[in-house]
Design an enzyme around this catalytic site. Structure first.
Site, PDB file in Angstrom:
ATOM      1  N   ARG A 101       0.906  -1.246  -0.136  1.00  0.00           N
ATOM      2  CA  ARG A 101       0.081  -0.066  -0.126  1.00  0.00           C
ATOM      3  C   ARG A 101       0.732   1.324   0.272  1.00  0.00           C
ATOM      4  O   ARG A 101       1.696   1.331   0.801  1.00  0.00           O
ATOM      5  CB  ARG A 101      -0.986   0.089   1.212  1.00  0.00           C
ATOM      6  CG  ARG A 101      -1.779   1.060   1.428  1.00  0.00           C
ATOM      7  CD  ARG A 101      -2.710   1.308   0.236  1.00  0.00           C
ATOM      8  NE  ARG A 101      -3.943   2.333   0.729  1.00  0.00           N
ATOM      9  CZ  ARG A 101      -3.827   3.772   0.815  1.00  0.00           C
ATOM     10  NH1 ARG A 101      -2.502   4.039   0.257  1.00  0.00           N
ATOM     11  NH2 ARG A 101      -4.793   4.166   0.971  1.00  0.00           N
ATOM     12  N   ASP A 106      -3.722   8.684  -0.908  1.00  0.00           N
ATOM     13  CA  ASP A 106      -5.173   7.751  -1.133  1.00  0.00           C
ATOM     14  C   ASP A 106      -5.765   8.002  -2.611  1.00  0.00           C
ATOM     15  O   ASP A 106      -5.673   9.371  -2.918  1.00  0.00           O
ATOM     16  CB  ASP A 106      -5.918   8.452  -0.312  1.00  0.00           C
ATOM     17  CG  ASP A 106      -6.997   6.994   0.232  1.00  0.00           C
ATOM     18  OD1 ASP A 106      -6.866   6.119  -0.052  1.00  0.00           O
ATOM     19  OD2 ASP A 106      -7.837   7.415   1.237  1.00  0.00           O
ATOM     20  N   GLU A 109     -11.394   5.727  -5.239  1.00  0.00           N
ATOM     21  CA  GLU A 109     -11.844   4.242  -4.865  1.00  0.00           C
ATOM     22  C   GLU A 109     -12.652   3.733  -6.271  1.00  0.00           C
ATOM     23  O   GLU A 109     -13.339   4.459  -6.819  1.00  0.00           O
ATOM     24  CB  GLU A 109     -12.744   4.124  -4.014  1.00  0.00           C
ATOM     25  CG  GLU A 109     -12.358   4.440  -2.633  1.00  0.00           C
ATOM     26  CD  GLU A 109     -11.244   3.358  -2.070  1.00  0.00           C
ATOM     27  OE1 GLU A 109     -11.721   2.091  -1.876  1.00  0.00           O
ATOM     28  OE2 GLU A 109     -10.396   3.573  -1.751  1.00  0.00           O
ATOM     29  N   ARG A 149      -1.660  -5.367   4.559  1.00  0.00           N
ATOM     30  CA  ARG A 149      -0.983  -4.850   3.367  1.00  0.00           C
ATOM     31  C   ARG A 149       0.329  -4.030   3.967  1.00  0.00           C
ATOM     32  O   ARG A 149       0.148  -3.757   5.124  1.00  0.00           O
ATOM     33  CB  ARG A 149      -1.757  -3.699   2.468  1.00  0.00           C
ATOM     34  CG  ARG A 149      -2.960  -4.206   1.851  1.00  0.00           C
ATOM     35  CD  ARG A 149      -3.654  -3.061   1.419  1.00  0.00           C
ATOM     36  NE  ARG A 149      -4.045  -2.267   2.249  1.00  0.00           N
ATOM     37  CZ  ARG A 149      -5.108  -1.022   1.820  1.00  0.00           C
ATOM     38  NH1 ARG A 149      -5.581  -1.165   0.654  1.00  0.00           N
ATOM     39  NH2 ARG A 149      -5.276  -0.618   2.755  1.00  0.00           N
TER      40      ARG A 149
END
Length: 225
Positions: A101, A106, A109, A149
């Site tokens: 990760r 971020d 999604e 992760r």
């Protein structure tokens, strides 16, 4: 008179010391250049806390901010590419890769659990694929998250030098700086990431082109939780 050499004789001590040194050197070489880490369970606290560097190949990109990493300790010096080869088939890679990760960021999604995809989720995925898939990278692991992760900095070699993948995604508007500071891992690059994010936002790059319609990945996850 006994002519045998005792255990405390200087020659015996010298030989013993040499043997111990050879064993320790061999173990060091093994752990640095030969031994592979194939699951997150093999990462020791020391590896996660001391800026430990790991070299390997990106075998799969599953989302805009994570990928599969096949550890190739030592790189070319460790025999990879001429004595040892990275498996090519999915069945050969099963249970042999770390799920990484990307730290500090971020990405939008993708569609899952019945929720629709965010704008720019496919663009972020394709950008990351084009940038690192099947390439050799260097990671610095920081922690293991709740999904098992490995949260890590990833760096890739380019014509202009070694590049931080998280920084490049933010620079191009393909991700935002991770919003939950309580669980974020930035290494020493938080200020750099935030500076790049502010510039991408001013320039309307990538997801920032959505303007007031933008829902950040963090907001989206809270709304659809």
């Amino acid at each position: 008179m006994d002519d045998s050499i005792g255990l405390l004789h200087p020659q015996v001590l010298l030989l013993s010391g040499g043997l111990v040194s050879c064993v320790l050197l061999g173990l060091r070489v093994y752990h640095r250049y030969i031994k592979r880490v194939s699951t997150y369970l093999e990462l020791t606290p020391r590896m996660l806390q001391n800026g430990h560097k790991m070299y390997g190949r990106v075998t799969r990109v599953g989302d805009g901010d994570n990928f599969r990493f096949f550890h190739t300790p030592g790189g070319i010096k460790g025999g990879w590419g001429w004595l040892r080869k990275v498996p090519a088939l999915p069945k050969e890679l099963k249970d042999q890769t770390l799920l990484i990760r990307l730290c500090g960021i971020d990405a939008p999604e993708r569609a899952h659990f019945g929720n629709k995809a965010q704008p720019y989720s496919e663009e972020a995925l394709n950008w990351l694929k084009n940038y690192i898939l099947q390439r050799n990278v260097r990671i610095t692991p920081y922690s293991i998250d709740q999904y098992k992760r490995v949260v890590a900095r990833c760096q890739v070699w380019t014509w202009t030098g070694l590049r931080d993948v998280s920084a490049e995604m933010v620079r191009n508007g393909m991700a935002v700086v991770y919003e939950s500071k309580a669980t974020a891992e930035f290494g020493d690059s938080e200020l750099k990431y935030r500076t790049l994010e502010a510039k991408a936002k001013r320039q309307g790059k990538g997801l920032w082109s959505l303007g007031n319609k933008l829902v950040t990945p963090g907001e989206y996850k809270r709304e659809t939780k």
